[in-house]
Motif scaffolding. Structure first.
Motif, PDB file in Angstrom:
ATOM      1  N   GLY A  13       9.090   7.310  13.171  1.00 50.74           N
ATOM      2  CA  GLY A  13       8.843   6.996  11.764  1.00 50.74           C
ATOM      3  C   GLY A  13       8.961   8.234  10.887  1.00 50.74           C
ATOM      4  N   ASP A  14       8.389   9.337  11.339  1.00 50.82           N
ATOM      5  CA  ASP A  14       8.456  10.583  10.566  1.00 50.82           C
ATOM      6  C   ASP A  14       9.899  11.053  10.409  1.00 50.82           C
ATOM      7  OD1 ASP A  14       5.398  12.135  11.880  1.00 50.82           O
ATOM      8  OD2 ASP A  14       5.743  10.608  10.325  1.00 50.82           O
ATOM      9  N   ALA A  15      10.681  10.961  11.484  1.00 55.98           N
ATOM     10  CA  ALA A  15      12.078  11.418  11.443  1.00 55.98           C
ATOM     11  C   ALA A  15      12.873  10.585  10.437  1.00 55.98           C
ATOM     12  CB  ALA A  15      12.707  11.320  12.831  1.00 55.98           C
ATOM     13  N   ILE A  16      12.644   9.281  10.441  1.00 54.16           N
ATOM     14  CA  ILE A  16      13.377   8.412   9.511  1.00 54.16           C
ATOM     15  C   ILE A  16      12.953   8.701   8.075  1.00 54.16           C
ATOM     16  CG2 ILE A  16      13.722   6.019   8.776  1.00 54.16           C
ATOM     17  CD1 ILE A  16      13.426   5.216  11.711  1.00 54.16           C
ATOM     18  N   GLU A  17      11.670   8.901   7.861  1.00 55.40           N
ATOM     19  CA  GLU A  17      11.192   9.191   6.499  1.00 55.40           C
ATOM     20  C   GLU A  17      11.747  10.505   5.985  1.00 55.40           C
ATOM     21  OE1 GLU A  17       6.924   6.888   6.984  1.00 55.40           O
ATOM     22  OE2 GLU A  17       6.934   8.890   6.101  1.00 55.40           O
ATOM     23  N   GLU A  18      11.813  11.492   6.888  1.00 57.09           N
ATOM     24  CA  GLU A  18      12.289  12.809   6.477  1.00 57.09           C
ATOM     25  C   GLU A  18      13.780  12.772   6.161  1.00 57.09           C
ATOM     26  OE1 GLU A  18      10.963  15.852   9.213  1.00 57.09           O
ATOM     27  OE2 GLU A  18      12.576  17.150   8.508  1.00 57.09           O
ATOM     28  N   ALA A  19      14.536  12.031   6.976  1.00 54.97           N
ATOM     29  CA  ALA A  19      15.989  12.027   6.816  1.00 54.97           C
ATOM     30  C   ALA A  19      16.434  11.142   5.662  1.00 54.97           C
ATOM     31  CB  ALA A  19      16.648  11.579   8.115  1.00 54.97           C
ATOM     32  N   SER A  20      15.790   9.968   5.546  1.00 52.50           N
ATOM     33  CA  SER A  20      16.315   9.002   4.567  1.00 52.50           C
ATOM     34  C   SER A  20      15.452   8.904   3.327  1.00 52.50           C
ATOM     35  CB  SER A  20      16.408   7.625   5.221  1.00 52.50           C
ATOM     36  OG  SER A  20      15.119   7.175   5.570  1.00 52.50           O
ATOM     37  N   GLY A  21      14.269   9.486   3.351  1.00 45.99           N
ATOM     38  CA  GLY A  21      13.378   9.396   2.196  1.00 45.99           C
ATOM     39  C   GLY A  21      12.756   8.024   2.043  1.00 45.99           C
ATOM     40  N   ARG A  22      12.886   7.191   3.082  1.00 44.77           N
ATOM     41  CA  ARG A  22      12.355   5.848   2.962  1.00 44.77           C
ATOM     42  C   ARG A  22      11.151   5.697   3.875  1.00 44.77           C
ATOM     43  NH1 ARG A  22      16.718   1.437   5.211  1.00 44.77           N
ATOM     44  NH2 ARG A  22      15.151  -0.127   5.682  1.00 44.77           N
ATOM     45  N   SER A  23      10.118   5.098   3.323  1.00 43.54           N
ATOM     46  CA  SER A  23       8.864   4.970   4.065  1.00 43.54           C
ATOM     47  C   SER A  23       8.965   3.799   5.054  1.00 43.54           C
ATOM     48  CB  SER A  23       7.762   4.749   3.031  1.00 43.54           C
ATOM     49  OG  SER A  23       6.654   4.202   3.604  1.00 43.54           O
ATOM     50  N   VAL A  24       8.456   4.010   6.254  1.00 47.88           N
ATOM     51  CA  VAL A  24       8.616   3.031   7.336  1.00 47.88           C
ATOM     52  C   VAL A  24       7.248   2.544   7.784  1.00 47.88           C
ATOM     53  CG1 VAL A  24       9.428   2.757   9.702  1.00 47.88           C
ATOM     54  CG2 VAL A  24      10.711   4.173   8.124  1.00 47.88           C
ATOM     55  N   SER A  25       7.066   1.237   7.779  1.00 49.77           N
ATOM     56  CA  SER A  25       5.779   0.709   8.247  1.00 49.77           C
ATOM     57  C   SER A  25       5.804   0.570   9.764  1.00 49.77           C
ATOM     58  CB  SER A  25       5.482  -0.645   7.607  1.00 49.77           C
ATOM     59  OG  SER A  25       6.369  -1.610   8.112  1.00 49.77           O
ATOM     60  N   VAL A  26       4.630   0.615  10.359  1.00 52.74           N
ATOM     61  CA  VAL A  26       4.530   0.541  11.821  1.00 52.74           C
ATOM     62  C   VAL A  26       5.040  -0.817  12.324  1.00 52.74           C
ATOM     63  CG1 VAL A  26       2.920   0.604  13.767  1.00 52.74           C
ATOM     64  CG2 VAL A  26       2.613   2.155  11.847  1.00 52.74           C
ATOM     65  N   GLY A  27       4.723  -1.868  11.572  1.00 56.51           N
ATOM     66  CA  GLY A  27       5.160  -3.205  11.979  1.00 56.51           C
ATOM     67  C   GLY A  27       6.670  -3.342  12.002  1.00 56.51           C
ATOM     68  N   ALA A  28       7.324  -2.859  10.950  1.00 53.12           N
ATOM     69  CA  ALA A  28       8.786  -2.937  10.895  1.00 53.12           C
ATOM     70  C   ALA A  28       9.404  -2.117  12.025  1.00 53.12           C
ATOM     71  CB  ALA A  28       9.278  -2.424   9.545  1.00 53.12           C
ATOM     72  N   LEU A  29       8.813  -0.962  12.287  1.00 55.98           N
ATOM     73  CA  LEU A  29       9.360  -0.093  13.327  1.00 55.98           C
ATOM     74  C   LEU A  29       9.244  -0.743  14.697  1.00 55.98           C
ATOM     75  CD1 LEU A  29      10.532   2.678  13.937  1.00 55.98           C
ATOM     76  CD2 LEU A  29       8.226   3.558  14.137  1.00 55.98           C
ATOM     77  N   TYR A  30       8.087  -1.280  15.022  1.00 57.09           N
ATOM     78  CA  TYR A  30       7.918  -1.866  16.352  1.00 57.09           C
ATOM     79  C   TYR A  30       8.695  -3.168  16.512  1.00 57.09           C
ATOM     80  CZ  TYR A  30       4.817   1.486  18.446  1.00 57.09           C
ATOM     81  OH  TYR A  30       4.332   2.635  19.007  1.00 57.09           O
ATOM     82  N   THR A  31       8.849  -3.910  15.417  1.00 56.28           N
ATOM     83  CA  THR A  31       9.687  -5.120  15.487  1.00 56.28           C
ATOM     84  C   THR A  31      11.112  -4.722  15.854  1.00 56.28           C
ATOM     85  OG1 THR A  31       8.349  -6.038  13.716  1.00 56.28           O
ATOM     86  CG2 THR A  31      10.417  -7.146  14.186  1.00 56.28           C
ATOM     87  N   THR A  32      11.602  -3.682  15.181  1.00 54.19           N
ATOM     88  CA  THR A  32      12.972  -3.222  15.448  1.00 54.19           C
ATOM     89  C   THR A  32      13.099  -2.666  16.855  1.00 54.19           C
ATOM     90  OG1 THR A  32      13.160  -2.648  13.119  1.00 54.19           O
ATOM     91  CG2 THR A  32      14.804  -1.719  14.588  1.00 54.19           C
ATOM     92  N   LEU A  33      12.111  -1.907  17.277  1.00 55.10           N
ATOM     93  CA  LEU A  33      12.164  -1.326  18.627  1.00 55.10           C
ATOM     94  C   LEU A  33      12.160  -2.417  19.691  1.00 55.10           C
ATOM     95  CD1 LEU A  33       9.797   1.740  18.110  1.00 55.10           C
ATOM     96  CD2 LEU A  33      12.203   1.853  18.754  1.00 55.10           C
ATOM     97  N   SER A  34      11.353  -3.461  19.484  1.00 56.33           N
ATOM     98  CA  SER A  34      11.315  -4.521  20.507  1.00 56.33           C
ATOM     99  C   SER A  34      12.636  -5.295  20.507  1.00 56.33           C
ATOM    100  CB  SER A  34      10.130  -5.461  20.310  1.00 56.33           C
ATOM    101  OG  SER A  34      10.311  -6.259  19.183  1.00 56.33           O
ATOM    102  N   ARG A  35      13.254  -5.432  19.319  1.00 52.21           N
ATOM    103  CA  ARG A  35      14.545  -6.119  19.257  1.00 52.21           C
ATOM    104  C   ARG A  35      15.618  -5.292  19.968  1.00 52.21           C
ATOM    105  NH1 ARG A  35      14.367  -7.336  14.040  1.00 52.21           N
ATOM    106  NH2 ARG A  35      15.619  -5.585  13.344  1.00 52.21           N
TER     107      ARG A  35
END
Lengths: 129, 158
Positions: free
Chosen positions: A51-73
């Protein structure tokens, strides 16, 4: 399955599903960001760091739910694999779940990059012409 | 500081006290007056929130010099999530994700707590749970949707 053989609703539905099914190496924009973050973190890729890496690179805030949904997919698609790491006090004694990308993920990332490059070249050609 | 004054200083031992939040300093004062035990500069209340008592305050209470070098081995407890938040997370995440996802929440919550303080960290936590709610709900709805569609197909085509 030929169109002439589609006589029942069930067979028609199966035909539609077959057409809609995408190859496993097609990934969405956020999935691509997650895969790149995992790749950049190497062996330290777990939820918070990704999540931190994505926020730092893209400037977009990432919620834990969205991240884990994507990871499980991604895991269901076979693009990443996971394993449980050590529990730490700063996580309330809960273990980390580490992720690493598999070979199909590299194919997916290459495919995404190639597609983007082709479209960029097309855009350049059109703007010149 | 002269050697004699140093020799008269109480021997410092580090302890960790778990008390009700508002009674924190009262307990510290009582302990100091009754014994030579010196409390650590971090105490936790029963809600497991870490509060830092400054060295200056300790000096004021103790009337003695507190050497921070003696205050070692103090563990800072990471705040635990509120019960409602934990219950929501248990419901939303799948079983195999629960531990890792809740651990992530705790880690981030601890960071926010250090940066922003308790109240703003709590606000951040509930906002983050709300933001996480929708993607997880869509995931559950997607699986239910396929289930319902499958049942409909079975009913109308077989």
């Amino acid at each position: 399955m030929t169109i002439s053989g589609l006589t029942t609703p069930k067979s028609l539905l199966y035909y539609v599903v077959e057409i809609m099914k995408q190859p496993e190496y097609y990934v969405g924009e956020f999935e691509e960001l997650v895969l790149l973050a995992i790749l950049s973190l190497r062996e330290q890729a777990y939820g918070v760091k990704i999540g931190d890496a994505i926020e730092e690179a893209s400037g977009r805030s990432v919620s834990v739910g969205a991240l884990y949904t994507t990871l499980s997919r991604l895991e269901e698609k076979g693009l990443v694999s996971s394993w449980m790491g050590e529990a730490t006090a700063e996580r309330g004694g809960r273990a980390k779940k580490y992720f690493k990308i598999e070979a199909p993920a590299k194919l997916a990332l290459n495919h995404a990059e190639t597609s983007r490059r082709r479209l960029a070249n097309l855009k350049t050609t059109l703007s010149r012409g | 500081m002269s050697n004699q004054r140093r020799a008269n200083q109480p021997e410092l031992k580090v302890v960790e006290i778990i008390v009700e939040g508002s009674l924190m300093l009262d307990v510290i004062t009582r302990l100091i007056s009754n014994s030579k035990l010196i409390v650590s500069n971090r105490v936790t209340n029963q809600n497991n929130y870490s509060n830092q008592v400054s060295t200056h305050n300790l000096n004021r209470i103790l009337g003695a010099h507190v050497n921070e070098d003696h205050l070692n081995g103090v563990s800072c407890r990471i705040p635990e999530l509120p019960k409602i938040a934990r219950s929501c997370l248990f419901v939303l995440f799948q079983a195999q994700e629960n531990e890792a996802a809740i651990g992530d929440f705790i880690e981030r919550y601890g960071r926010k707590y250090q940066e922003l303080g308790r109240r703003r960290a709590d606000s951040w936590l509930y906002l983050e749970i709300f933001r996480s709610f929708l993607p997880l709900l869509f995931r559950i709805a997607g699986k239910l949707g396929w289930l319902i569609l499958g049942e409909w197909i079975k009913k109308h085509t077989f």
